[in-house]
Scaffold this motif. Structure first.
Motif, PDB file in Angstrom:
ATOM      1  N   LEU A  56       0.848  -1.196   0.000  1.00 15.65           N
ATOM      2  CA  LEU A  56       0.000   0.000   0.000  1.00 15.65           C
ATOM      3  C   LEU A  56       0.879   1.240   0.000  1.00 15.65           C
ATOM      4  N   ASN A  57       1.006   1.870  -1.157  1.00 16.90           N
ATOM      5  CA  ASN A  57       1.733   3.137  -1.223  1.00 16.90           C
ATOM      6  C   ASN A  57       0.713   4.257  -1.050  1.00 16.90           C
ATOM      7  N   HIS A  58       0.284   4.470   0.209  1.00 21.87           N
ATOM      8  CA  HIS A  58      -0.780   5.445   0.446  1.00 21.87           C
ATOM      9  C   HIS A  58      -0.342   6.858   0.126  1.00 21.87           C
ATOM     10  N   ARG A  59       0.951   7.126   0.116  1.00 20.95           N
ATOM     11  CA  ARG A  59       1.439   8.472  -0.208  1.00 20.95           C
ATOM     12  C   ARG A  59       1.399   8.756  -1.708  1.00 20.95           C
ATOM     13  N   ARG A  60       1.493   7.732  -2.525  1.00 19.79           N
ATOM     14  CA  ARG A  60       1.472   7.890  -3.991  1.00 19.79           C
ATOM     15  C   ARG A  60       0.593   6.780  -4.562  1.00 19.79           C
ATOM     16  N   SER A 238      10.087   2.381  -8.259  1.00 22.64           N
ATOM     17  CA  SER A 238      10.153   3.817  -8.032  1.00 22.64           C
ATOM     18  C   SER A 238       9.392   4.586  -9.115  1.00 22.64           C
ATOM     19  N   ARG A 239       9.610   4.237 -10.365  1.00 27.33           N
ATOM     20  CA  ARG A 239       9.018   4.983 -11.480  1.00 27.33           C
ATOM     21  C   ARG A 239       7.502   4.886 -11.457  1.00 27.33           C
ATOM     22  N   HIS A 240       6.969   3.723 -11.070  1.00 30.48           N
ATOM     23  CA  HIS A 240       5.520   3.513 -11.119  1.00 30.48           C
ATOM     24  C   HIS A 240       4.851   3.648  -9.750  1.00 30.48           C
ATOM     25  N   ALA A 241       5.581   4.221  -8.780  1.00 28.52           N
ATOM     26  CA  ALA A 241       5.026   4.544  -7.460  1.00 28.52           C
ATOM     27  C   ALA A 241       4.482   3.309  -6.747  1.00 28.52           C
ATOM     28  N   ILE A 242       5.291   2.259  -6.730  1.00 30.08           N
ATOM     29  CA  ILE A 242       4.972   1.047  -5.975  1.00 30.08           C
ATOM     30  C   ILE A 242       5.868   1.020  -4.754  1.00 30.08           C
ATOM     31  N   ASP A 243       5.271   0.885  -3.588  1.00 33.49           N
ATOM     32  CA  ASP A 243       6.035   0.923  -2.347  1.00 33.49           C
ATOM     33  C   ASP A 243       7.128  -0.147  -2.365  1.00 33.49           C
ATOM     34  N   PRO A 244       8.342   0.195  -1.902  1.00 34.77           N
ATOM     35  CA  PRO A 244       9.447  -0.774  -1.953  1.00 34.77           C
ATOM     36  C   PRO A 244       9.203  -2.018  -1.120  1.00 34.77           C
ATOM     37  N   GLY A 245       8.278  -1.974  -0.165  1.00 37.37           N
ATOM     38  CA  GLY A 245       7.953  -3.149   0.633  1.00 37.37           C
ATOM     39  C   GLY A 245       6.834  -3.988   0.055  1.00 37.37           C
ATOM     40  N   SER A 246       6.360  -3.659  -1.133  1.00 37.99           N
ATOM     41  CA  SER A 246       5.244  -4.386  -1.736  1.00 37.99           C
ATOM     42  C   SER A 246       5.656  -5.783  -2.167  1.00 37.99           C
ATOM     43  N   VAL A 247       4.724  -6.717  -2.068  1.00 34.34           N
ATOM     44  CA  VAL A 247       4.941  -8.076  -2.556  1.00 34.34           C
ATOM     45  C   VAL A 247       3.737  -8.506  -3.375  1.00 34.34           C
ATOM     46  N   LEU A 248       3.970  -9.470  -4.245  1.00 32.61           N
ATOM     47  CA  LEU A 248       2.937  -9.998  -5.131  1.00 32.61           C
ATOM     48  C   LEU A 248       2.849 -11.503  -4.915  1.00 32.61           C
ATOM     49  N   TYR A 249       1.628 -11.986  -4.644  1.00 36.03           N
ATOM     50  CA  TYR A 249       1.406 -13.416  -4.428  1.00 36.03           C
ATOM     51  C   TYR A 249       0.917 -14.031  -5.741  1.00 36.03           C
TER      52      TYR A 249
END
Length: 259
Positions: A56-60, A238-249
């Motif tokens: 959740l990149n709530h800031r972006r 970074s370019r697509h505003a995905i939080d660095p702690g994001s994961v995909l299942y």
């Protein structure tokens, strides 16, 4: 803010400013939902901070042009990188997101269907816990994003997703995920305010942590891969505003199934 949340806040500080939406291909300044969502959760005394959510990149969060969320942009990264044109794939997106749906439908190599029980305008009206309109082994790929936390019996939903997927087929399964040990569920709970307090939304019936989500997926015979920024590159996040702690299942139905 927890220590994990503080670490993510510091890391995410490097990922602010303008970026590019990979769904509408526009250079944009992504919109924050920090204040509105934070105030709402605080109002209901939800015990975790926004930074405690795993993806959740709530800031972006929102693209101001096409309205896609950060997780929509993450799914497109996966599709572009791991599902290159290779024949025609049968694809279903449950609870479709408009910008992502438009992109998937535009792919000539996808036979795409949108599906939901309550949303208007979908191709298929389905209850994900009982989908007789989809035959066994009929789908090559699915996206089931932020659905399982809504359904009374997530096990039946997982069984149905497994049934309709071809052997070797893959899918994306995502839900809100909070820190280890936070798992909570009560499908019998009907009080909306208490659901907000415990599950972060008034129509949720559970809140997953990573261990429980992965365990339940595996219990229903799927193999599962947990992908993070290393699968896509720090620059892409970074370019697509995905939080660095994001994961995909990403789940897969085994190619060889024991009978």
């Amino acid at each position: 803010m927890t220590a994990w949340g503080l670490e993510r806040f510091i890391r995410s500080a490097m990922f602010r400013g303008p970026g590019r939406c990979n769904l509408c291909d526009k250079k944009v300044r992504f919109k924050s939902i920090s204040r509105t969502l934070g105030r709402t959760l605080a109002q209901y005394q939800f015990p975790y901070a926004l930074d405690d959510f795993e993806t959740l990149n709530h800031r972006r969060y929102l693209c101001p042009v096409c309205g896609c969320s950060d997780r929509d942009r993450l799914y497109k990264l996966y599709v572009d990188r791991f599902l290159p044109p290779d024949g025609v794939r049968r694809v279903v997106e449950f609870a479709p997101a408009p910008a992502l749906s438009a992109y998937l439908r535009s792919r000539d190599d996808f036979h795409y269907r949108s599906a939901d029980l309550m949303m208007s305008g979908v191709d298929d009206v389905v209850d994900i816990t009982n989908m007789p309109n989809y035959q066994n082994d009929s789908l090559d790929f699915f996206i089931c994003s932020h659905v399982l936390e809504h359904v009374t019996d997530d096990g039946r939903a997982l069984d149905e997703l497994y049934r309709v997927l071809v052997p070797g087929g893959r899918g994306i399964i995502m839900t809100p995920v909070t820190p280890q040990g936070s798992f909570d569920e009560d499908p019998s709970l009907t009080d909306e305010r208490e659901r907000w307090r415990r599950f972060a939304q008034g129509d949720h019936v559970r809140l997953y942590d990573r261990a429980t989500l992965c365990s339940r997926i595996r219990q229903h015979r799927f193999e599962i891969d947990v992908l993070d920024w290393r699968s896509f590159g720090q620059e892409a996040f970074s370019r697509h505003a995905i939080d660095p702690g994001s994961v995909l299942y990403v789940v897969q139905k085994p190619s060889q199934i024991d009978v």
